[in-house]
Design a protein around this motif. Sequence first.
Motif, short mmCIF file in Angstrom:
data_model
loop_
_atom_site.label_atom_id
_atom_site.label_comp_id
_atom_site.label_asym_id
_atom_site.label_seq_id
_atom_site.Cartn_x
_atom_site.Cartn_y
_atom_site.Cartn_z
N TYR A 69 0.85 -1.20 0.00
CA TYR A 69 0.00 0.00 0.00
C TYR A 69 0.88 1.25 0.00
CZ TYR A 69 -3.84 -3.16 1.07
OH TYR A 69 -4.77 -4.17 1.02
N THR A 70 0.27 2.36 -0.37
CA THR A 70 0.99 3.63 -0.41
C THR A 70 0.79 4.37 0.91
OG1 THR A 70 0.71 3.80 -2.80
CG2 THR A 70 1.20 5.83 -1.62
N ARG A 71 1.87 4.83 1.49
CA ARG A 71 1.82 5.50 2.79
C ARG A 71 1.84 7.01 2.60
NH1 ARG A 71 4.56 7.70 6.99
NH2 ARG A 71 4.42 6.75 9.08
N PHE A 72 1.07 7.73 3.40
CA PHE A 72 1.10 9.19 3.39
C PHE A 72 0.74 9.71 4.77
CE2 PHE A 72 -2.83 7.53 1.59
CZ PHE A 72 -3.81 8.13 2.34
N ARG A 95 -5.87 15.14 5.51
CA ARG A 95 -6.12 15.77 6.79
C ARG A 95 -6.85 14.78 7.68
NH1 ARG A 95 -8.48 20.70 3.48
NH2 ARG A 95 -6.85 22.26 3.65
N ASN A 96 -6.76 14.98 8.99
CA ASN A 96 -7.53 14.21 9.96
C ASN A 96 -7.29 12.71 9.87
OD1 ASN A 96 -8.85 16.64 10.84
ND2 ASN A 96 -10.17 16.48 9.03
N LEU A 97 -6.09 12.31 9.48
CA LEU A 97 -5.76 10.89 9.44
C LEU A 97 -5.60 10.36 10.87
CD1 LEU A 97 -3.06 11.01 6.61
CD2 LEU A 97 -5.44 10.26 6.38
N ILE A 101 -1.50 9.32 10.08
CA ILE A 101 -0.92 8.43 9.07
C ILE A 101 -2.03 7.76 8.27
CG2 ILE A 101 0.51 6.36 8.70
CD1 ILE A 101 1.82 7.05 11.43
N GLY A 102 -1.82 7.61 6.97
CA GLY A 102 -2.78 6.93 6.12
C GLY A 102 -2.08 5.98 5.16
N TYR A 103 -2.80 4.96 4.76
CA TYR A 103 -2.34 4.04 3.72
C TYR A 103 -3.45 3.93 2.68
CZ TYR A 103 1.68 2.35 6.41
OH TYR A 103 2.88 2.26 7.08
N GLY A 104 -3.03 3.90 1.42
CA GLY A 104 -4.01 3.79 0.36
C GLY A 104 -3.51 2.91 -0.76
N THR A 105 -4.28 2.88 -1.83
CA THR A 105 -3.93 2.08 -2.99
C THR A 105 -2.56 2.47 -3.56
OG1 THR A 105 -4.54 1.68 -5.31
CG2 THR A 105 -5.30 3.72 -4.34
#
Length: 424
Positions: A69-72, A95-97, A101-105
């Motif tokens: 996954y893609t991290r941001f 915002r508001n992760l 931190i977030g992970y996506g496609t």
Amino acid sequence: MIDHLDTIRKAYPVRWRTRRIKYALANDRPYRMEDGSTEVSFCPMSAIGDKGELDTTFVKSSSAISNGYTRFENGDVIVAKITPCFENGKGALARNLINGIGYGTTELFVLRAGSNLDARFLYYATVSRLFRGYGEAFMTGAAGQKRVPSEFAFDFPLGFPHLSEQAAIADYLDRETARIDELVAEKEKMLALLEEKRNALVTRAVTRGLDPNAKMKDSGVEWLGEIPAAWQIRRVAFLFIERDERNEPNLPLLNVSLNTGVTVREFSEDRIERTAEDFTTYKVARMGDVAFNKMRMWQGAVGIAPVDGLVSPDYVVAKPGPDVWPDYFGYLLRIPPFGAEAARRSHGIVWDRLRLYWDDFRDMRVPLPPLAEQRAIVEALSAELAEARELETALKESIGLLSERRAALITAAVTGQIDVPGMN
């Protein structure tokens, strides 16, 4: 990409600094560290909107999604790179992760603004027509799987003024796009109410008739309730017979749609799908026949064939008998109560694979008004729904114009084509 650098630079005011995006990013800023138990936001492509929306509420542990996954992080700009998400403007300022931190496609670019770049300005630049238009031209890959190459995203020439002016542009666009989005939301709410009213109008007409003072009786059918006393209840098998005619490949293809029922399929000049299959196996639906998609019947994928045509060999085609005015059943079979009953009689393990077969359809019990009354109901609905369609068309056109205005405004602002309050 190099051949177009000068052309793109000319889109910006002369006084603005122009750099390739990669030189304006904070590539040296370290990512936050987290252990495997840290909860983070999981953001699949469906969580990313085309107007900057980002649903961050779906939570997973970082250990479950750290690979593949893609991290941001909060403050990063994410841009969808695969078709049609890129062309549709999918992207967001994170915002508001959860825990920041977030992970996506993996189908995302992640851009982190440097010290001389406002992250909001960067987001608006990546959804501008300038960026998306050139990006679409640089897509590579097979049809349906085209992607914007990373060289484009990071080498794209970004024009930007002083940091304070970037902030002023972002403030202006935050304000103006929010105003436009509010107007669009109001019109979409009106569309939803119009659809609700339409469903209620059709349902009442095809199950209660046009005379509000008509004497009623219990139909004995749970999904139907009371019907006019002059009406009958009949099994579908006594009103329709299954049609299974084939080997007429030159007939037009018909769509069986959730939204529009049965319509003639149209083909653009650049598509060759009409010759891509053996249409001798397709079922013939004669004008006035009922045709439905077994897998989507319960959702409303059913209608009346407007002309003789072809449907998928996996669909059901039913020929009406002499007691049937086809368009009356075109309305009846698409109302929500009938759909719920169709779902109950359908077969399948999961809801999106439910199938209604002919043997189940033929056993369903439906109202049968006198033939003249069926015609009268159709005529009355046709007139009333025509007015609703005109209003629906006007609302959709208005939404389209507002969306066009939004896109043009963003492009004009991030390329310095309009004066923005706070700019020097």
